[in-house]
Design a protein around this motif. Structure first.
Motif, short mmCIF file in Angstrom:
data_model
loop_
_atom_site.label_atom_id
_atom_site.label_comp_id
_atom_site.label_asym_id
_atom_site.label_seq_id
_atom_site.Cartn_x
_atom_site.Cartn_y
_atom_site.Cartn_z
N ARG A 271 -14.09 1.71 -3.88
CA ARG A 271 -13.50 0.48 -4.42
C ARG A 271 -13.81 -0.78 -3.61
N THR A 272 -14.61 -0.70 -2.56
CA THR A 272 -14.90 -1.89 -1.76
C THR A 272 -16.39 -2.05 -1.54
N THR A 273 -16.77 -3.24 -1.11
CA THR A 273 -18.14 -3.51 -0.67
C THR A 273 -18.09 -4.15 0.71
N GLY A 274 -19.21 -4.04 1.44
CA GLY A 274 -19.35 -4.74 2.72
C GLY A 274 -18.67 -4.09 3.89
N GLY A 309 -0.89 3.04 9.55
CA GLY A 309 -1.84 4.13 9.41
C GLY A 309 -1.19 5.43 8.97
N ASP A 310 0.02 5.69 9.40
CA ASP A 310 0.73 6.93 9.05
C ASP A 310 1.42 6.85 7.69
N ALA A 311 1.61 5.65 7.17
CA ALA A 311 2.36 5.47 5.92
C ALA A 311 1.55 5.95 4.72
N ASP A 312 2.23 6.57 3.76
CA ASP A 312 1.59 6.92 2.50
C ASP A 312 1.34 5.68 1.65
N GLY A 313 2.17 4.67 1.83
CA GLY A 313 1.99 3.43 1.09
C GLY A 313 2.51 2.25 1.88
N THR A 314 1.73 1.17 1.94
CA THR A 314 2.14 -0.05 2.63
C THR A 314 2.16 -1.20 1.64
N ALA A 315 3.28 -1.88 1.56
CA ALA A 315 3.42 -3.05 0.68
C ALA A 315 3.49 -4.30 1.54
N VAL A 316 2.62 -5.25 1.24
CA VAL A 316 2.65 -6.56 1.89
C VAL A 316 3.46 -7.51 1.03
N ILE A 317 4.36 -8.25 1.66
CA ILE A 317 5.18 -9.26 0.98
C ILE A 317 4.93 -10.58 1.69
N VAL A 318 4.50 -11.58 0.95
CA VAL A 318 4.22 -12.88 1.56
C VAL A 318 5.01 -13.98 0.86
N GLY A 319 5.31 -15.03 1.63
CA GLY A 319 5.95 -16.22 1.10
C GLY A 319 5.18 -17.45 1.53
N THR A 320 5.79 -18.60 1.47
CA THR A 320 5.09 -19.83 1.77
C THR A 320 4.70 -19.95 3.24
N GLY A 321 5.32 -19.16 4.11
CA GLY A 321 4.94 -19.19 5.52
C GLY A 321 3.56 -18.64 5.78
N ALA A 322 2.98 -17.92 4.81
CA ALA A 322 1.62 -17.41 4.96
C ALA A 322 0.59 -18.41 4.48
N GLU A 323 1.07 -19.56 3.98
CA GLU A 323 0.17 -20.58 3.46
C GLU A 323 -0.47 -21.37 4.59
N GLY A 344 -6.53 1.55 1.67
CA GLY A 344 -6.37 2.09 0.32
C GLY A 344 -5.05 1.76 -0.32
N ASN A 345 -4.46 0.63 0.05
CA ASN A 345 -3.14 0.28 -0.47
C ASN A 345 -3.22 -0.76 -1.59
N VAL A 346 -4.12 -0.53 -2.52
CA VAL A 346 -4.28 -1.38 -3.69
C VAL A 346 -4.43 -0.47 -4.91
N GLY A 347 -3.81 -0.85 -6.02
CA GLY A 347 -3.98 -0.10 -7.26
C GLY A 347 -3.12 1.14 -7.35
N ARG A 348 -2.03 1.19 -6.60
CA ARG A 348 -1.12 2.33 -6.71
C ARG A 348 0.30 1.90 -6.37
N ARG A 349 1.24 2.76 -6.69
CA ARG A 349 2.65 2.45 -6.48
C ARG A 349 2.97 2.41 -4.98
N GLY A 350 4.02 1.66 -4.65
CA GLY A 350 4.47 1.59 -3.28
C GLY A 350 3.48 0.94 -2.35
N GLY A 561 2.32 -1.96 -15.09
CA GLY A 561 3.11 -2.22 -13.89
C GLY A 561 2.24 -2.47 -12.67
N VAL A 562 1.36 -1.54 -12.35
CA VAL A 562 0.51 -1.65 -11.16
C VAL A 562 -0.86 -2.15 -11.59
N LEU A 563 -1.27 -3.28 -11.03
CA LEU A 563 -2.59 -3.84 -11.34
C LEU A 563 -3.67 -3.18 -10.49
#
Length: 705
Positions: A271-274, A309-323, A344-350, A561-563
């Motif tokens: 799913r990636t390049t480069g 690295g040990d997590a089965d799923g990592t969710a990033v949450i960002v707000g305006t402070g990341a701008e 690999g934390n794109v395209g799946r739940r959690g 639900g999951v893009l």
């Protein structure tokens, strides 16, 4: 002026509008609230609520899409409070320099003559249409439609600016800038990386319903913010990086993940390049120097990397402070996207990239095309297929050249832009210099403002049209995780005020010479589903008791639900991993301010945070200062301080160890005054205590939730 041809398609007969004609049966329904199911206006979470005669305020409703347990935060409970305060209730027109009451016919007639005359004399791009994320999908859609049927793409809303860095980076690489996941499924994450956001305070129902339970069940919460706040209290790890070094901090996490070989190689391959160039870019990366630059202990960074690295799923949450400070740079968000792709934390739940927007319909205002570069559904204005779809519905070809943003339009007032229509917004209050903005508004040939209360922008208007508050609206709004829900009017607008959608519709009829739009919100929504592929399968019937989430293709039984599960929203199978650059820790060149031995970085906290005052309050604002910084400057707890920027601001110091040394926190409303119109983000901070022997220190500014 030129008129547009009638649409080829025949308009549908519409159902009754979502309007209670008389909520108490006595012929006077103006200020009674009906207990209808509607959506909270206080933030983008989209909690369901209704008015309660028993409590005299809002109550949650069980079974609502976002808050099924019926919980509301304090702001939701108070949603009906103050709706009648300082209302505009009759049209106003400017005569001999003064705004005076007028009939609706006189006011609308003047708008028609003036805007139409400007189009005839100077062309459609002489107009600017500035909308609002607090308006419904139907209102924002018709607002953009009116601009484009007149021949201009100069239509914008400030929701497009708030999360510009995050949306730009995610759209560029994934094809879509919306939340990749749902609130429900991110609760399955094993690790949360919250960057520049304070969801425990800003979106408390979402945080308490979906994030906190996962943390209580063992998920790791990492909070990246220079100040400890409500979210930090629930976190396992607080990474208080120096302001301006967030991108560097995330790259340090990525470097540790590479060293740990915590890479999802199957996902990376498919799913990636480069990847090889990406890994090579870290060869000269000095992690020890980078950690020292961020001010974060490297062992703490390693701990977080191991948790991801040990997590089965990592969710990033960002707000305006990341701008980025100018909302243009994308270094921090690009680094976060690299981290998600690498693991690999794109395209799946959690998992996924989840931008927590602020205002209640920020997502929807962008979905429906109230922006200068895209048509409804985020198709570019020059996309031939999208243009054909829109033209077939409207009976008019939309213009092909991208329009001006709100900031660009204001700068062009009096020159290329001669007239403006402002809907439910106050663009006269911006981070540009106040006097400069006032002068630009005064150079317009004509300004019409449609709003519910007096404002700085209303003061410059030639015509003022009294509109409707949230509780007086029918239609739909779209929340932060792409759920479209019904808004139902609980009352009618007071006195002679009218519903916003009705006013936009009538002006559309007058200015285009067509029927322009259906007579009810439902009819307008039906049209919207025909021009916006993301909403194609939705209907009011489907929204009757719940929500529908986009993308909802025509013929589907439910939304997605999951893009990005199999392909990214741009149609590509793979997304690029971007090699790091030497400047990726610069965040617009602000990094060095955190290293200055004398400077303090002024961070802004948004209006929903725990601050005690704003510019409309009688008391001075609170300035949070670390005790060591205060001692070095002779600043006392509860002592008065002065901040000299574009405007002088007098504040009250509050000493707090939760603030990182080298930073201070000020409410955004006051910080805006300091930053207004200044290329330099440096202001002076000094004690107002005449007995202090400290010298004033220079202070640089940045933004964060």
């Amino acid at each position: 002026m030129s008129r547009q041809r009638e649409p080829a398609s025949e308009r549908e007969s519409d159902a009754e509008a979502d309007v209670p004609p008389d909520t108490d049966g006595d012929g006077d329904d103006s200020r009674r609230y009906a207990p209808v199911d509607t959506v909270c206006p206080s933030c983008s979470v989209g909690c369901g609520l209704r008015y309660s005669d028993r409590t005299g305020g809002a109550v949650g409703r069980e079974g609502a899409p976002v808050n099924p347990e019926g919980r509301l935060c304090p702001k939701g409970i108070e949603a009906f409070d103050g709706l009648d305060e300082n209302r505009l209730t009759t049209p106003l027109v400017r005569e001999d320099g003064e705004l005076v009451p007028a009939s609706w016919e006189e006011a609308l007639g003047r708008v028609e003559r003036e805007l139409g005359g400007l189009v005839d004399a100077h062309g459609p791009d002489s107009l600017a249409f500035l909308g609002a994320p607090r308006c419904t999908n139907e209102e924002n859609y018709l607002f953009g439609k009116l601009a484009r049927m007149l021949g201009t793409n100069n239509v914008d809303n400030r929701a497009r600016i708030c999360h510009r860095s995050a949306v730009t980076a995610t759209t560029r690489r994934f094809g879509c800038g919306a939340m990749t996941n749902t609130l429900e499924d991110i609760s399955e994450a094993d690790a949360f990386l919250v960057v520049g956001s304070n969801p425990a305070a800003q979106q408390p129902i979402a945080f308490d319903s979906y994030v906190r339970p996962a943390v209580n069940d063992g998920a790791t919460l990492v909070h990246v913010d220079p100040r400890a706040n409500r979210t930090t209290r629930a976190a396992d790890v607080h990474l208080a990086a120096r302001p301006g070094t967030d991108a560097l901090l995330v790259n340090l996490l990525v470097a540790e993940l590479l060293e740990l070989d915590a890479v999802d190689r199957e996902f990376v391959e498919a799913r990636t390049t480069g990847f090889e160039a990406f890994v090579d870019s870290f060869e000269a990366f000095d992690a020890d120097a980078g950690a020292e630059r961020t001010g974060v202990d490297r062992e703490k960074i390693r701990r977080v990397a191991r948790a991801i690295g040990d997590a089965d799923g990592t969710a990033v949450i960002v707000g305006t402070g990341a701008e980025a400070p100018d909302h243009r740079g994308t270094e921090t968000v690009d680094a976060l996207l690299n981290l998600l792709l690498l693991t690999g934390n794109v395209g799946r739940r959690g998992a996924g990239m989840n931008v927590l927007r602020g205002l209640n319909n920020e997502q929807g205002a962008n979905d429906v095309g109230a922006r200068p570069t895209t048509l409804p559904g985020f198709d570019p204005v020059d996309d031939s297929e999208a243009r054909e779809r829109v033209a077939a519905e409207w009976g008019a070809d939309p213009p092909t050249d991208p329009g001006l943003s709100e900031l660009e339009a204001v700068r062009a007032f009096g020159d290329d832009v001669r007239g403006a229509y402002v809907l439910g917004e106050n663009p006269a209050v911006t981070r540009m210099e106040t006097q400069f903005v006032a002068r630009k508004f005064e150079t317009l040939d004509f300004l019409v403002v449609q709003d519910i209360a007096p404002s700085e922008t209303v003061e410059h208007a030639d015509v003022v049209l009294p509109g409707s508050a949230w509780a007086e609206k029918g239609g739909t709004v779209t929340n932060l995780d792409r759920q479209v829900q019904r808004m139902r009017a609980a009352a009618s607008p007071p006195d002679s005020a009218r519903r916003d959608i009705d006013v936009v519709r009538e002006l559309g009829q007058r200015l285009t010479g067509t029927t322009f739009a259906a007579e009810t919100p439902e009819g307008v929504f039906k049209e919207l589903t025909r021009v916006n592929p993301l909403y194609a399968g939705m209907s009011y019937a489907g929204l009757e008791s719940g929500s529908q989430r986009w993308p909802f293709p025509e013929g589907a039984t439910e939304g997605v639900g999951v893009l990005h599960r199999d392909r990214f929203m741009n149609g590509e199978k793979r997304a690029p991993l971007l090699p790091i650059r030497e400047t990726d820790d610069a965040e617009g060149g602000e990094t060095d301010v955190g290293d200055s031995p004398s400077g303090l970085v002024v961070l802004t906290r948004t209006r929903l945070n725990e601050g005690r005052s704003g510019p409309d309050d009688g008391d001075a604002p609170e300035l949070l200062v670390h005790p060591d910084d205060a001692a070095a400057r002779g600043i006392r707890d509860d002592g008065r301080v002065v901040l000299d920027g574009a405007e002088r601001v007098d504040a009250v110091a509050s000493l707090s160890a939760e603030v990182r040394e080298g930073t201070v926190f000020l409410d955004a409303e006051w910080a805006d005054r300091l930053l207004a119109g200044r290329e330099s983000r440096t202001v002076d901070v000094r004690t107002a205590d005449p007995n202090s022997d400290s010298d004033p220190k220079s202070t640089s500014t940045s933004t964060s939730d």
